[in-house]
Design an enzyme around this catalytic site. Structure first.
Site: not given
Length: 925
Positions: A550, A611, A665
């Site tokens: 994203r 990540s 995250d």
């Protein structure tokens, strides 16, 4: 006059609907703790949690206190579906005056009867080596608080023994049984001669060596349990006899007057008192009023007085007296005989209505009573009898419809198919017509329910044996289930130990020398501040963690935060191609996004959520350790991923962004919540995986230079225990799951907590329970053998179902091709609860170590801190968050911890890391 009388005894369908509604309302009042005392339908818990499943076996004693008699039975079950139980029984007459004598003498007599019965029916060897569980049928009003504990509220039926009211009748009987054994040893046999004209030699003491009272019940419950034999589950029992009553299997959590909340419990409605508050006043006829006035308890048991066989003869008698006074019957003849109470019995009524030979037999019956009926009188008497009996059947049907509709609603069913056990004089004496009315009226009033009537055979005998057998089966099953689940049930000491071990590993991870061997890595993130609310501007975020990534723009203003984002796909060829191609593709997508958002002309700070395993050496510098999740782009491992992104931007001559921070995250979650709550200094993820971060004092971070201020530490606590310190908590089921993962022996803490593994742990436990014949009657379940067939989302669905979402449980069972009983569903739920509770408790123990360390760091007596949380397990599981918070409060009482759900930690959080970095940079200038 005859037509008017018949009309008064006939209740219109609309009125029956209203009556059904009133009964359902009163049932709900009876089940509710606050309103129970006002309810006329008492809804008494029986503590019977299951019906027979056919596997029960063994010898079971039953003793029943009847009118003037004690009835004893020995029932042998063979585990064959209860198709052919063997029964032996004997009836003992009570000595004269015992019903009004001392309570101790009554119970001693019952014990003697049992002793004599066993002496006659069993061999000395069996008596010495066999334990006989006993079911006690005690047909009086009791307050039951356990299956084997019931205090007598009041005597009835001619009994008035002293010293029993307010006492536990099970304890009184057990004491009398134990006293028998004393008598056998010759220590105390004087009590054997308590009754006039009876010698102690008539009874042989000492046969009760191994008799234990397991259950006490009434005949209604016995009726239901008897009909559950022979392979047909029966969940409703109805007695239509001198008195009237019904019982059914209710959802336990609705029975507020008992403490049990899981599964089902048989509730004894005691519906005979329905209407005592006046709701039946308009259907109570003049004849009913007369019967009520002449009864021993005027104004009480109104419903029972309209339907019980003790009263129907009296209703007919008063109808005949009234019609004679109106000159509609027996004109010119003497009816003095009808003035005598009890002269017209239910048997007379049954003989009159069951007569197939016209009115000849009716005439004979009336003449035998001393009446002189005409042919017309005979026909009219027959009409009245049929009307009274028809009404009794109709009212039974209305009560049954109320119970069936209640069961259907509380089980969240569209259609309820159920077996109803029926016993009593009204059912047996008026066979086809009673059944016909019961079924047709109940179907009109409860069309969503399909009842099948099963005739009960000896409810108080066989049924009592079944109650006892089921109680023992459940007790044995409970022991076996507890044995399987015991290793998953953690004590407070276990959790305190985990908390201490976590603290130990945290300290090791922070130490410069001990960090390389610590299982909790305690990685510095170089994030030194959380948002303070003064951040302003537009910030980009890039969230790369899989095949989709994203790009976001986050607008931070005085009014708050607004965002826009777009998802882009990374083709497999690029994922597995060169590093340059991968990062060029990412920059192309960022340019596309900025053009669409009209942001090309601005140089925007960018926060990068990456990540994949990295060694972070600065806020904007992190070396890729290895690719995961299907990525294998060349030329990246060991390189600074921020620099790779900057190089690609340079190649593409894109100047519209500046990478200022790389975050994971967990940190993003803390930062996203930190904007809304400045006290948020901890981030927690409990989803597919688990991790935590928190603000640590720089003086304690030995792996980074400098002592001033604080830094967010990414704990990477999923690997806690990889050094073996948690091996004592790993069960056989955890080991099996661990061995089948792609990283056996790694991420041990995560494998006890996170959503990726809980479903598999549950599946392994279910397989073990099938093998031990605790589930699905031990039948093999091929689909359950498949790995990952039981996802963690099933835990959420199954635990959510407090009786109401059973339809969803059934859908899961169908998906797994499992033929499960209700008990199986409840056991599956218990397994899911044990696994998810342990996960929440372990998570809380880890978090307790974090908050206690923060409190000590800051020298506070009391710490107030907020945890930003994300992850599907925490957000979607119905109990996880509550269990986590409750355990944390217990383990860290000096910390006041608030939990705040994160929205988009990897997007919004990354942008806020950039915003805080930008704010700090501007402040420095």
């Amino acid at each position: 006059q005859i037509q008017r009388a018949l009309r008064s005894l006939s209740i219109p369908l609309e009125r029956l609907h209203v009556m059904k509604g009133h009964m359902m309302e009163d049932m709900c009042k009876g089940l509710c703790r606050q309103t129970h005392a006002q309810a006329k339908v008492r809804m008494l818990p029986t503590y019977i949690g299951s019906i027979p499943n056919g596997t029960e076996k063994g010898n079971f004693l039953v003793v029943e206190l009847c009118q003037n008699q004690v009835r004893t039975l020995l029932v042998t079950l063979y585990g064959d579906g209860n198709m052919s139980p063997h029964m032996v029984y004997k009836i003992f007459d009570m000595p004269e005056g015992m019903m009004q004598g001392e309570g101790e003498a009554l119970f001693d007599f019952i014990a003697q009867c049992l002793s004599k019965f066993l002496a006659e029916t069993t061999s000395p060897e069996i008596r010495e080596t066999t334990t006989f569980p006993l079911g006690f049928v005690f047909p009086f009003s009791c307050q039951q608080t356990r299956l084997d504990k019931a205090e007598l509220l009041s005597w009835s039926k001619g009994f008035s023994c002293s010293g029993v009211v307010g006492k536990d009748v099970v304890q009184l009987l057990q004491s009398a049984i134990n006293k028998q054994e004393v008598g056998a040893s010759g220590k105390d046999s004087s009590w054997l001669s308590l009754w006039k004209g009876r010698k102690s030699s008539q009874f042989t003491p000492g046969q009760l060596h191994h008799v234990e009272v397991v259950a006490v019940m009434n005949d209604t419950v016995g009726t239901m349990m008897t009909c559950s034999m022979e392979g047909r589950p029966c969940e409703v029992g109805m007695v239509a006899d001198k008195g009237s009553n019904c019982c059914f299997m209710a959802e336990s959590y609705l029975v507020e007057t008992a403490d049990e909340t899981s599964g089902r419990m048989c509730v004894n409605t005691e519906w005979g008192c329905f209407g005592d508050d006046g709701v039946l006043k308009d259907v109570f006829t003049l004849y009913d009023e007369r019967v009520d006035e002449e009864s021993s308890n005027p104004g009480e048991k109104r419903f029972e007085k309209m339907v019980g066989t003790l009263y129907v003869g009296e209703i007919v008698r008063h109808a005949l007296i009234a019609l004679t006074a109106e000159k509609a019957l027996f004109t010119g003849t003497d009816i003095a005989v009808l003035k005598e109470k009890g002269v017209f019995t239910v048997q007379h009524v049954l003989d009159i209505i069951n007569n197939e030979d016209g009115i000849t037999e009716v005439k004979r019956i009336l003449e035998s009573l001393g009446l002189q009926p005409s042919e017309r009188d005979c026909g009219r008497v027959q009409q009245i009898c049929r009307a009274v009996m028809g009404r009794a059947a109709t009212l039974h049907a209305t009560g049954l419809a109320a119970i069936l509709s209640y069961m259907c609603q509380t089980r969240d069913l569209e259609t309820l198919t159920v077996n109803v056990g029926v016993e009593g004089e009204l059912y047996t004496g008026y066979p086809s017509r009673f059944e016909e009315i019961l079924l047709s009226v109940s179907r009109l009033l409860a069309p969503e329910c399909i009842p099948t009537l099963l005739p009960s055979r000896d409810g108080s005998g066989r049924g009592a044996a079944m109650v006892t057998a089921v109680a023992l089966r459940l007790a044995a099953q409970r022991r076996d289930v507890d044995e399987v689940l015991a290793p998953l049930r953690l004590s407070r000491a276990d959790l305190e130990n985990v908390q201490a071990l976590m603290r130990q590993e945290m300290d090791r991870g922070l130490g410069k020398e001990t960090n390389p061997t610590a299982s909790v890595r305690m990685l510095p993130t170089y994030v030194t501040h959380t948002p303070d609310g003064t951040e302003r501007g537009d910030f980009l975020a890039l969230d790369l963690g899989g095949t989709n990534f994203r790009v976001l723009v986050v607008h931070v203003t005085e009014e708050g935060i607004s965002m826009a984002s777009e998802i882009y796909v990374i083709p497999a060829a690029i994922m597995q191609g060169t590093g340059e191609a991968l990062f060029d593709h990412i920059i192309d997508c960022i340019i596309d996004f900025q053009m669409k958002q009209n942001l090309v002309t601005q140089m925007l700070p960018l926060g990068f959520t990456f990540s994949f395993p990295c060694q972070q050496v600065g806020l904007d510098k992190a070396l890729l350790l290895t690719w995961t999740k299907g990525f294998s782009a060349s030329g990246c491992v060991g390189k600074d991923v921020v620099q790779l992104l900057r190089d690609a931007a340079q190649r593409k001559q894109h100047l519209g962004m500046q990478v200022v921070a790389l975050v994971n995250d967990t940190v993003g979650t803390m930062m996203a919540c930190g904007y809304d709550d400045p006290k948020c200094e901890i981030g927690l993820i409990v989803g597919t995986g688990t991790n935590a971060c928190y603000m640590e004092e720089m003086r304690n971070v030995g792996t980074v230079e400098g002592d001033q201020g604080r830094m967010c530490i990414n704990m990477e606590w999923g690997a806690f225990g990889d050094n073996g310190c948690l091996d004592h908590l790993f069960t056989y089921f955890d080991q099996v799951v661990d061995e089948t993962t792609i990283n056996p022996g790694k991420q041990r803490f995560e494998k006890l907590i996170s959503g990726m593994y809980l479903g598999e742990i549950v599946r392994q436990i279910l397989l073990a329970m099938v093998q031990k014949q605790l589930l699905f009657k031990g039948r093999p379940c091929p689909k359950l053998q498949t790995r990952n067939i039981f996802p963690t989302k099933f835990l959420s669905t199954i635990e959510l179902s407090n009786g109401l979402a059973l339809r969803q449980i059934r859908a899961i069972l169908n998906e797994l091709e499992l033929d499960a009983s209700f008990e199986d569903s409840m056991l599956m739920r218990e397994v899911c609860q044990a696994v998810s509770l342990r996960a929440a408790q372990l998570c809380a123990a880890g978090l307790a170590a974090v908050v206690e360390k923060m409190r000590e760091n800051r020298g506070l007596d009391q710490l107030s801190v907020t945890v930003g949380v994300d992850g599907t397990l925490y957000k979607l599981h119905p109990c996880f968050s509550d269990n986590l918070q409750k355990t944390l409060k217990d383990l860290a009482p000096n910390c006041n911890v608030t939990f705040l759900l994160s929205e988009d930690g990897s997007g919004k959080g990354a942008a806020l890391v950039a915003a805080v970095a930008d704010r700090a940079a501007n402040a420095a200038h």
